[in-house]
Design an enzyme around this catalytic site. Sequence first.
Site, short mmCIF file in Angstrom:
data_model
loop_
_atom_site.label_atom_id
_atom_site.label_comp_id
_atom_site.label_asym_id
_atom_site.label_seq_id
_atom_site.Cartn_x
_atom_site.Cartn_y
_atom_site.Cartn_z
N GLN A 1 -4.92 0.65 46.55
CA GLN A 1 -4.37 1.86 45.91
C GLN A 1 -5.84 2.63 45.24
OE1 GLN A 1 -1.46 0.64 42.35
NE2 GLN A 1 -0.26 1.26 44.33
N ARG B 1 -13.52 2.87 57.69
CA ARG B 1 -15.14 2.28 56.01
C ARG B 1 -13.74 1.10 55.92
NH1 ARG B 1 -19.41 0.00 54.74
NH2 ARG B 1 -19.61 -0.19 52.37
N GLU C 1 -13.13 39.78 43.75
CA GLU C 1 -13.85 38.71 43.36
C GLU C 1 -13.51 37.61 43.26
OE1 GLU C 1 -18.54 39.19 43.46
OE2 GLU C 1 -17.57 37.49 41.60
#
Length: 388
Positions: free
Chosen positions: A278, A267, A241
């Site tokens: 930056q 955008r 798992e």
Amino acid sequence: MDFDFCAETEEMRDMVTRFAHRELAAPAAFDAGDFRRRWSRAGRQGLVGSSLPVAYGGSGLDALTCAAMMEALGLSCTDVGFAFSVAAHLFAAATPIAEFGTEEQKKHWLPALGSGEQIAAHCITEPEAGSDALSLRTRAVREGSAYRLTGSKCFTTNSPVADVFVVQAVTDPDGGFFGLSTFLVEAGTPGLTVGRRYDKVGLRGSPMADVHLDGCLVPDTHLLGAEGSGAAVFSCSMKWERICLFAIYLGAMKRVLDSTVAHVRDREQFGTPVGGFQAVSHRVVDMMARYESARLLLYKAAKGLADGVDDEVAPALAKIAVSEAAVQIGLDAIQLRGASGVLDGEAESLLRDALPARIFSGTNEIQKNNAARALGLGTRRRTAVRSR
């Protein structure tokens, strides 16, 4: 070091991606009937039995290939909770049956579990025994050719829809590591009841609830492995798992990372794409570094498991890295989307689905303990006594 999958694995990953896009879209709210419908289709596609032996209806895939399949599922299935349920069923419940079951047990349970006809739940966590798995209060007392189980489990994945429960119980209260045993309890067994389905922050597509055992009488033919081998069964389930299930988060992270890069490219603010700032570009690079680092650690652990390497450190590091990266990438993806990031969508969904990942399968703090113990930390070294 070869970082490429073989052609056959790539073909299977493409198949999983197309299938999940087409068949595994999540409903607006959890619906048990729809869950079963999608589960049956995932079974026919081979997803819920991928690690099980071919002789019992599975695909016989090793841990490395299973991780690749789960990554593809996480990439293409936006219902991470459903993918989580598939992995919990397969790696925490069905795989231990394949590893520890008798021939009769494997013939009885594995074909239905691998085909999607039945669903399994792994019952280990209790209200007073989460990280301390050796302090379980659920008891199994031998009565002739059967065992009577009494106790309660919590946070049990798939329990509201399960057909078989893999239950950890104490058979020897003073036995420590060898005091636990594992039982296969069928749904409908008198004394077994499942509580109300949890309303959770994340993984909403995965049904979880409490499981109560009020004097369940289970035949000794349903004992998985020898009496006292429950801790070994549990260790097997967690090893699979902590590696293969967490590959789902790699796919989910990649999906959100790709959409975030697209978002900051398109955008615009102050007359320029925000990706040119930056502060934004560096955050995206940090997201990519976390994802790539976690991915390398997970596949290193998967390769070790596939090769039969007895290693506690690699699965622990992989689980820590993937879960922490998923949470941070979720936070970053929301931040880079601004106000739209807190609306219903894949960024906030990743964060909600990732938060439990630091807790289940052994908390990240427990994983650090496991790794430290494997390194011999905290144990006093013996010093040689010089003879005079």
